[in-house]
Design a protein around this motif. Structure first.
Motif, PDB file in Angstrom:
ATOM      1  N   PHE A   1     155.493  96.638  12.512  1.00  0.00           N
ATOM      2  CA  PHE A   1     156.292  97.746  11.987  1.00  0.00           C
ATOM      3  C   PHE A   1     155.680  99.013  12.569  1.00  0.00           C
ATOM      4  CE2 PHE A   1     157.672  99.925   7.724  1.00  0.00           C
ATOM      5  CZ  PHE A   1     158.780 100.472   8.346  1.00  0.00           C
ATOM      6  N   LEU A   2     156.421  99.710  13.420  1.00  0.00           N
ATOM      7  CA  LEU A   2     155.953 100.910  14.118  1.00  0.00           C
ATOM      8  C   LEU A   2     156.528 102.137  13.426  1.00  0.00           C
ATOM      9  CD1 LEU A   2     157.037  99.659  17.678  1.00  0.00           C
ATOM     10  CD2 LEU A   2     154.945  99.079  16.457  1.00  0.00           C
ATOM     11  N   VAL A   3     155.652 102.997  12.914  1.00  0.00           N
ATOM     12  CA  VAL A   3     156.111 104.132  12.119  1.00  0.00           C
ATOM     13  C   VAL A   3     155.485 105.425  12.634  1.00  0.00           C
ATOM     14  CG1 VAL A   3     156.174 105.125   9.797  1.00  0.00           C
ATOM     15  CG2 VAL A   3     156.377 102.652  10.085  1.00  0.00           C
ATOM     16  N   TYR A   4     156.318 106.431  12.811  1.00  0.00           N
ATOM     17  CA  TYR A   4     155.823 107.768  13.150  1.00  0.00           C
ATOM     18  C   TYR A   4     156.315 108.735  12.074  1.00  0.00           C
ATOM     19  CZ  TYR A   4     160.477 108.260  15.272  1.00  0.00           C
ATOM     20  OH  TYR A   4     161.835 108.279  15.490  1.00  0.00           O
ATOM     21  N   GLN A   5     155.396 109.574  11.599  1.00  0.00           N
ATOM     22  CA  GLN A   5     155.658 110.448  10.449  1.00  0.00           C
ATOM     23  C   GLN A   5     154.880 111.747  10.577  1.00  0.00           C
ATOM     24  OE1 GLN A   5     157.286 109.037   7.051  1.00  0.00           O
ATOM     25  NE2 GLN A   5     158.223 108.451   8.966  1.00  0.00           N
ATOM     26  N   PHE A   6     155.320 112.725   9.810  1.00  0.00           N
ATOM     27  CA  PHE A   6     154.567 113.981   9.752  1.00  0.00           C
ATOM     28  C   PHE A   6     153.520 113.936   8.649  1.00  0.00           C
ATOM     29  CE2 PHE A   6     158.801 115.361  11.427  1.00  0.00           C
ATOM     30  CZ  PHE A   6     158.378 115.412  12.740  1.00  0.00           C
ATOM     31  N   SER A   7     153.646 112.985   7.724  1.00  0.00           N
ATOM     32  CA  SER A   7     152.651 112.809   6.668  1.00  0.00           C
ATOM     33  C   SER A   7     152.197 111.352   6.675  1.00  0.00           C
ATOM     34  CB  SER A   7     153.242 113.164   5.295  1.00  0.00           C
ATOM     35  OG  SER A   7     153.899 112.068   4.730  1.00  0.00           O
ATOM     36  N   ALA A   8     151.097 111.079   5.977  1.00  0.00           N
ATOM     37  CA  ALA A   8     150.550 109.724   5.934  1.00  0.00           C
ATOM     38  C   ALA A   8     151.179 108.878   4.822  1.00  0.00           C
ATOM     39  CB  ALA A   8     149.039 109.792   5.756  1.00  0.00           C
ATOM     40  N   ARG A   9     152.161 109.394   4.123  1.00  0.00           N
ATOM     41  CA  ARG A   9     152.749 108.695   2.976  1.00  0.00           C
ATOM     42  C   ARG A   9     153.336 107.331   3.353  1.00  0.00           C
ATOM     43  NH1 ARG A   9     156.503 110.040  -1.523  1.00  0.00           N
ATOM     44  NH2 ARG A   9     155.934 108.412  -3.000  1.00  0.00           N
ATOM     45  N   ALA A  10     153.887 107.197   4.521  1.00  0.00           N
ATOM     46  CA  ALA A  10     154.468 105.919   4.950  1.00  0.00           C
ATOM     47  C   ALA A  10     153.422 104.819   4.953  1.00  0.00           C
ATOM     48  CB  ALA A  10     155.091 106.054   6.333  1.00  0.00           C
ATOM     49  N   ARG A  11     152.180 105.171   5.275  1.00  0.00           N
ATOM     50  CA  ARG A  11     151.114 104.175   5.290  1.00  0.00           C
ATOM     51  C   ARG A  11     150.945 103.544   3.915  1.00  0.00           C
ATOM     52  NH1 ARG A  11     146.260 102.140   5.195  1.00  0.00           N
ATOM     53  NH2 ARG A  11     145.192 101.560   7.088  1.00  0.00           N
ATOM     54  N   ASP A  12     151.119 104.326   2.860  1.00  0.00           N
ATOM     55  CA  ASP A  12     151.012 103.788   1.498  1.00  0.00           C
ATOM     56  C   ASP A  12     152.054 102.703   1.252  1.00  0.00           C
ATOM     57  OD1 ASP A  12     149.004 105.657   1.111  1.00  0.00           O
ATOM     58  OD2 ASP A  12     150.329 107.086   0.099  1.00  0.00           O
ATOM     59  N   PHE A  13     153.276 102.926   1.715  1.00  0.00           N
ATOM     60  CA  PHE A  13     154.336 101.925   1.566  1.00  0.00           C
ATOM     61  C   PHE A  13     154.019 100.683   2.405  1.00  0.00           C
ATOM     62  CE2 PHE A  13     156.724 105.883   0.660  1.00  0.00           C
ATOM     63  CZ  PHE A  13     157.167 105.564  -0.611  1.00  0.00           C
ATOM     64  N   MET A  14     153.521 100.902   3.613  1.00  0.00           N
ATOM     65  CA  MET A  14     153.205  99.807   4.524  1.00  0.00           C
ATOM     66  C   MET A  14     152.062  98.946   4.004  1.00  0.00           C
ATOM     67  SD  MET A  14     153.342 101.935   8.092  1.00  0.00           S
ATOM     68  CE  MET A  14     153.058 100.538   9.173  1.00  0.00           C
ATOM     69  N   ALA A  15     151.050  99.592   3.428  1.00  0.00           N
ATOM     70  CA  ALA A  15     149.822  98.905   3.020  1.00  0.00           C
ATOM     71  C   ALA A  15     150.054  97.830   1.962  1.00  0.00           C
ATOM     72  CB  ALA A  15     148.793  99.920   2.530  1.00  0.00           C
ATOM     73  N   LYS A  16     151.123  97.924   1.223  1.00  0.00           N
ATOM     74  CA  LYS A  16     151.424  96.908   0.214  1.00  0.00           C
ATOM     75  C   LYS A  16     151.875  95.594   0.859  1.00  0.00           C
ATOM     76  CE  LYS A  16     152.401 100.022  -3.503  1.00  0.00           C
ATOM     77  NZ  LYS A  16     152.930 101.319  -3.517  1.00  0.00           N
ATOM     78  N   HIS A  17     152.285  95.644   2.119  1.00  0.00           N
ATOM     79  CA  HIS A  17     152.825  94.463   2.785  1.00  0.00           C
ATOM     80  C   HIS A  17     152.086  94.084   4.067  1.00  0.00           C
ATOM     81  CE1 HIS A  17     156.150  94.633  -0.015  1.00  0.00           C
ATOM     82  NE2 HIS A  17     156.203  95.928   0.235  1.00  0.00           N
ATOM     83  N   PHE A  18     151.498  95.056   4.728  1.00  0.00           N
ATOM     84  CA  PHE A  18     150.808  94.807   5.992  1.00  0.00           C
ATOM     85  C   PHE A  18     149.316  95.039   5.798  1.00  0.00           C
ATOM     86  CE2 PHE A  18     155.146  95.971   6.981  1.00  0.00           C
ATOM     87  CZ  PHE A  18     155.509  95.074   7.967  1.00  0.00           C
ATOM     88  N   ARG A  19     148.528  93.966   5.942  1.00  0.00           N
ATOM     89  CA  ARG A  19     147.077  94.092   5.721  1.00  0.00           C
ATOM     90  C   ARG A  19     146.387  94.804   6.878  1.00  0.00           C
ATOM     91  NH1 ARG A  19     145.132  88.280   4.535  1.00  0.00           N
ATOM     92  NH2 ARG A  19     146.952  87.781   5.771  1.00  0.00           N
ATOM     93  N   ARG A  20     146.941  94.666   8.073  1.00  0.00           N
ATOM     94  CA  ARG A  20     146.316  95.272   9.255  1.00  0.00           C
ATOM     95  C   ARG A  20     147.207  96.396   9.751  1.00  0.00           C
ATOM     96  NH1 ARG A  20     146.103  93.393  15.050  1.00  0.00           N
ATOM     97  NH2 ARG A  20     147.475  91.721  14.351  1.00  0.00           N
ATOM     98  N   ILE A  21     146.726  97.631   9.625  1.00  0.00           N
ATOM     99  CA  ILE A  21     147.480  98.800  10.068  1.00  0.00           C
ATOM    100  C   ILE A  21     146.602  99.622  11.006  1.00  0.00           C
ATOM    101  CG2 ILE A  21     148.688 100.917   9.400  1.00  0.00           C
ATOM    102  CD1 ILE A  21     149.238  99.598   6.675  1.00  0.00           C
ATOM    103  N   ASP A  22     147.050  99.748  12.240  1.00  0.00           N
ATOM    104  CA  ASP A  22     146.385 100.633  13.193  1.00  0.00           C
ATOM    105  C   ASP A  22     147.015 102.006  13.050  1.00  0.00           C
ATOM    106  OD1 ASP A  22     144.941  98.465  14.201  1.00  0.00           O
ATOM    107  OD2 ASP A  22     146.454  98.034  15.732  1.00  0.00           O
ATOM    108  N   SER A  23     146.238 103.035  13.322  1.00  0.00           N
ATOM    109  CA  SER A  23     146.793 104.385  13.200  1.00  0.00           C
ATOM    110  C   SER A  23     146.419 105.229  14.404  1.00  0.00           C
ATOM    111  CB  SER A  23     146.327 105.052  11.909  1.00  0.00           C
ATOM    112  OG  SER A  23     144.930 105.162  11.882  1.00  0.00           O
ATOM    113  N   GLY A  24     147.216 106.260  14.609  1.00  0.00           N
ATOM    114  CA  GLY A  24     146.993 107.184  15.702  1.00  0.00           C
ATOM    115  C   GLY A  24     147.581 108.536  15.350  1.00  0.00           C
TER     116      GLY A  24
END
Length: 173
Positions: free
Chosen positions: A130-153
């Motif tokens: 799941f590739l997400v680009y955002q102006f805030s980090a809030r999307a990561r909170d939604f992702m973290a409930k389902h994806f254990r491995r999240i890379d960020s940039g």
């Protein structure tokens, strides 16, 4: 709802798409394509037998995209990202390899962000992301409930600078 009035920069596009294994990508989905800033770069990289499904709630964008992109691999769907499982199945596939989103998770109505994150995790094959680009980090909170491995940039060369996340679906997820 629009995440930004200015399209993503070529730097953001290149960085977001860099981790995609294009040789193994049969189905690529994009949420909220707007005027299609990512569509041509995805089509340029996508296999000849691949499928690009873009989903937007705005019928004006869908009409525009259908007229603008004449590639047989391209399918524009008027609908909700929360219905991605059904949309992908309606196009003859049982999963997506990658899902890209620039949806403004921080301003979506209550319950919509979690529903999209859950449906996205369900539709992505093991090894996909799941590739997400955002102006805030809030999307990561939604992702973290389902994806254990999240890379960020982070991409500074974008108006506005944006956060980038790649949520990987591992085989045991």
């Amino acid at each position: 709802m629009v995440g930004s009035i200015i399209p993503s920069s070529r730097f953001t596009i290149r960085k977001m798409l860099a981790p995609v294994d294009w040789d193994r990508c049969e189905v690529f989905v994009e949420y909220g394509p707007g005027v299609g800033t990512f569509c041509q770069p995805v089509l340029d990289r996508l296999r000849r037998d691949g499928t690009l499904i873009v989903i937007d709630t705005n019928p004006l964008y869908i009409d525009y995209l259908r007229k603008h992109f004449r590639d047989s691999r391209f399918h524009a769907v008027h609908g909700s990202a929360a219905d991605v499982v059904e949309i992908v199945k309606a196009h003859g596939h049982d999963h997506a390899d990658y899902v890209l989103s620039g949806l403004p998770f921080s301003t979506l109505p209550d319950g919509v962000g979690p529903a999209i994150a859950q449906a996205t995790h369900e539709v992505i094959r093991p090894g996909g992301a799941f590739l997400v680009y955002q102006f805030s980090a809030r999307a990561r909170d939604f992702m973290a409930k389902h994806f254990r491995r999240i890379d960020s940039g982070f991409e500074l060369w974008n108006v506005l600078p944006c956060q980038l996340f790649w949520g990987w679906k591992d085989a045991d997820d």
